[in-house]
Design a protein around this motif. Structure first.
Motif: not given
Length: 314
Positions: A126, A137, A142-143, A162, A167
């Motif tokens: 994430l 990254r 996204d999750a 998050c 995220s």
């Protein structure tokens, strides 16, 4: 991925498509059309590389078919990781393709651990990882689904990411499998274990509530337990529910209605086999992507009809 709130992005995508249904990209290799297998095995032999290329080819065509219908896709990590390095490559490339198609990307990995190991999972899926002193990254995700059985300190690295990287996570609360009750329905001090987990999810998500009033810490709540979902909706009013168990596992459109709030928000409903392998009931594997598109459209219609019947409008 833009540095904003995951829940806000997901709700925006749902509203754009007028659809809370998402497609699970669970590429069971035995069910992928033979024409794709032949195409890649002819060139690369019966190898892990051929499996990965076949899988990515299949996923790419599914993504192209459903990208205007659904807001998100969910990649079940096990179907990729079982093939080692090449499988992970296929998962990474599939995530990139879905992101390029403007779809929200969820990875269903059910990860967790303690301390810096948990942080490594959070950063890897994430956030960003250290590459010779630079932060980069690894996945266009996204999750991520998270198993919080280890407790709060194992979840904090995920909620931190998050907050910092925009995220989201979906914590296992009440899963769709039949034997989930063996543990999740046990009572502790007068509460079900899944109720205690729901209370924790509600607490963990307080610092990542977006402008739309929902948290980036969501919950996995199975479509196969509608009565429990109704109670959990009250315990987690600001959590978005990721709802598995629709279709092949027995959950129907009416069963998922309790997962939604009265504003028509608060849930996404996943279907995997019922969409991506819809061609198996049609007898024509050359049109597998077209049949997946039709199945996705039908699911959208069914969900919206059930929500409308319950007085809920997207």
């Amino acid at each position: 991925m833009a540095l904003n709130n995951f829940a806000d992005r997901l709700i925006e995508a749902i509203e754009d498509k007028k659809n809370p249904a998402i497609v699970g990209l669970d590429p069971d290799f035995s069910k992928i059309p033979g024409l794709l297998k032949k195409k890649h095995s002819t060139k690369h032999g019966k190898t892990f590389e051929a499996v990965a290329l076949t899988t990515f080819d299949f996923n790419s065509q599914i993504i192209e078919a459903v990208k205007k219908i659904v807001p998100a896709v969910k990649l079940q990590a096990a179907f990729y990781e079982q093939y080692g390095w090449w499988g992970v490559w296929a998962m990474e490339e599939t995530a990139k393709a879905a992101a390029a198609a403007k779809l929200v990307v969820l990875i269903d990995g059910k990860r967790n651990d303690i301390g810096n190991t948990s942080q490594a999972y959070a950063d890897g899926f994430l956030g960003k990882v250290d590459v010779f002193g630079e932060k980069k990254r690894s996945f266009d995700a996204d999750a991520l689904t998270v198993n919080a059985y280890l407790g709060s300190d194992s979840v904090m690295p995920f909620t931190k990411v998050c907050k910092e990287d925009g995220s989201g996570i979906f914590v296992l609360v009440k899963t769709s499998n039949p034997s989930s009750s063996e543990l999740q329905d046990l009572e502790v001090n007068g509460k079900k274990v899944y109720e205690i987990m729901a209370e924790n999810v509600n607490k963990w998500g307080q610092e990542v509530i977006g402008e739309r009033g929902y948290s980036s810490v969501g919950a996995v709540v199975g479509a196969t337990f509608p009565e429990q979902a109704k109670a959990l909706r009250k315990l987690m009013p600001k959590a978005i529910f990721l709802v598995p168990g629709y279709g092949a596992q027995g959950g129907g459109a009416d069963d998922v209605v309790p997962c939604f709030n009265e504003d028509g928000r608060g849930a996404i409903v996943n279907s995997s086999r019922g969409i991506i392998f819809a061609y198996q009931n049609k007898g024509n594997d050359e049109k597998f992507a077209l049949f997946a598109k039709e199945a996705a459209e039908q699911m959208k219609e069914d969900l919206n009809a059930s929500l409308k019947k319950a007085g809920i409008h997207l």
